[in-house]
Design an enzyme around this catalytic site. Structure first.
Site, short mmCIF file in Angstrom:
data_model
loop_
_atom_site.label_atom_id
_atom_site.label_comp_id
_atom_site.label_asym_id
_atom_site.label_seq_id
_atom_site.Cartn_x
_atom_site.Cartn_y
_atom_site.Cartn_z
N HIS A 145 0.81 -1.22 0.00
CA HIS A 145 0.00 0.00 0.00
C HIS A 145 0.84 1.26 0.00
O HIS A 145 0.32 2.35 -0.25
CB HIS A 145 -1.00 0.00 1.17
CG HIS A 145 -0.43 0.36 2.50
ND1 HIS A 145 -0.28 -0.54 3.53
CD2 HIS A 145 0.01 1.54 3.00
CE1 HIS A 145 0.22 0.06 4.59
NE2 HIS A 145 0.41 1.32 4.29
N SER A 149 4.41 1.49 8.46
CA SER A 149 3.98 0.66 7.33
C SER A 149 5.20 0.10 6.60
O SER A 149 6.12 0.83 6.26
CB SER A 149 3.15 1.49 6.35
OG SER A 149 1.92 1.83 6.90
#
Length: 261
Positions: A77, A217
């Site tokens: 992502h 992330s």
């Protein structure tokens, strides 16, 4: 809003799914009530030197890990700016601290699991990971070293199938380590040692209780083995603070990569 600011806003819109926080109280909730992270004082040594920041064309950055001399692992992502478009990686800074990497790499290619294609949808100016794509939120980036240290040791990927991973976790009492560059410590690597994996899920994701926030992330989760640290997963998502009591964090294992190094 400029094109760059809009891209950054769209990237940041993912962060509530990956441990965003709006207040100190929410941050405490996201950290399971207590911050167990500690600063890595010397990130020039293994395995910490292999961890750094991956930068995309927009200027957005994610945590990432060198797992081979020419390969970096992160979250898929991190490349999402809007549906149907890709924010391609341009560089990786291994051993990052205070604006500098100990080695600088140029990104030359990327591999994302087919299951993550078209993995985001847009609501207004916010992006969300589709449920069916979430288990495939992992990516490999091919890199070439440009300058800096030539002796940084990669953190090798765990080799083995699902049963082997389950057995390895059991031998370590499901204790792992995570490290990354969260939004509250952007310029220094912080780690959570001996954090707990709570489940190896049927979709090859891990549920875990390592302390992560926005910026983590793509950060590595690794297991100590007889052969040294082995990367088993990358940080993907976390519930919002109001759902923390009912959900742990989520990482995607390297089992989702068809051809692992």
């Amino acid at each position: 809003m400029s094109a760059l600011l809009r891209v950054l806003a769209l990237c940041l819109a993912l962060l509530p799914m990956v441990a965003g926080a709006d207040s100190a109280a929410q941050r405490r909730q996201l950290l399971f009530g207590h911050d167990d992270r500690v600063a890595v004082d010397d990130n020039s040594v293994a395995p910490y030197a292999a961890i750094g920041k991956l930068e995309m064309q927009s200027g957005a950055r994610c945590s990432a890990t060198l797992i081979a001399p020419d390969l970096v692992a992160t979250a898929a992502h991190c490349f999402a700016t809007e549906p149907g478009r890709v924010d391609r990686p341009v560089s990786f800074m291994a051993g990052y601290r205070d604006g500098r990497g100990q080695a600088i790499y140029r990104a030359t290619g990327m591999q994302v699991p087919p299951g993550f294609r078209h993995g985001v949808h847009q609501v207004g100016e916010r992006l969300f990971i589709r449920t069916r794509a979430a288990p495939f939120d992992i990516a490999l980036v091919r890199v070439t070293r440009l300058r800096g240290r030539a002796d940084i040791a990669p953190m090798p990927a765990f080799v083995g199938d699902r049963d082997a991973l389950r057995d390895a976790l059991t031998r370590r009492d499901n204790r792992v380590e995570q490290a990354g560059y969260a939004y509250d410590h952007r310029e220094q690597l912080y780690t959570h040692r001996d954090c707990r994996v709570t489940a190896l899920n049927d979709d090859n994701t891990l549920s875990h209780r390592c302390d992560t926030l926005s910026g983590d992330s793509g950060s590595p989760i690794w297991l100590e083995t007889a052969d040294g640290p082995r990367l088993i997963a990358v940080q993907s998502a976390a519930p919002t603070a109001d759902r923390r009591a009912s959900a742990d964090n989520t990482a995607v294992t390297l089992l989702q990569i068809a051809s692992r190094p």
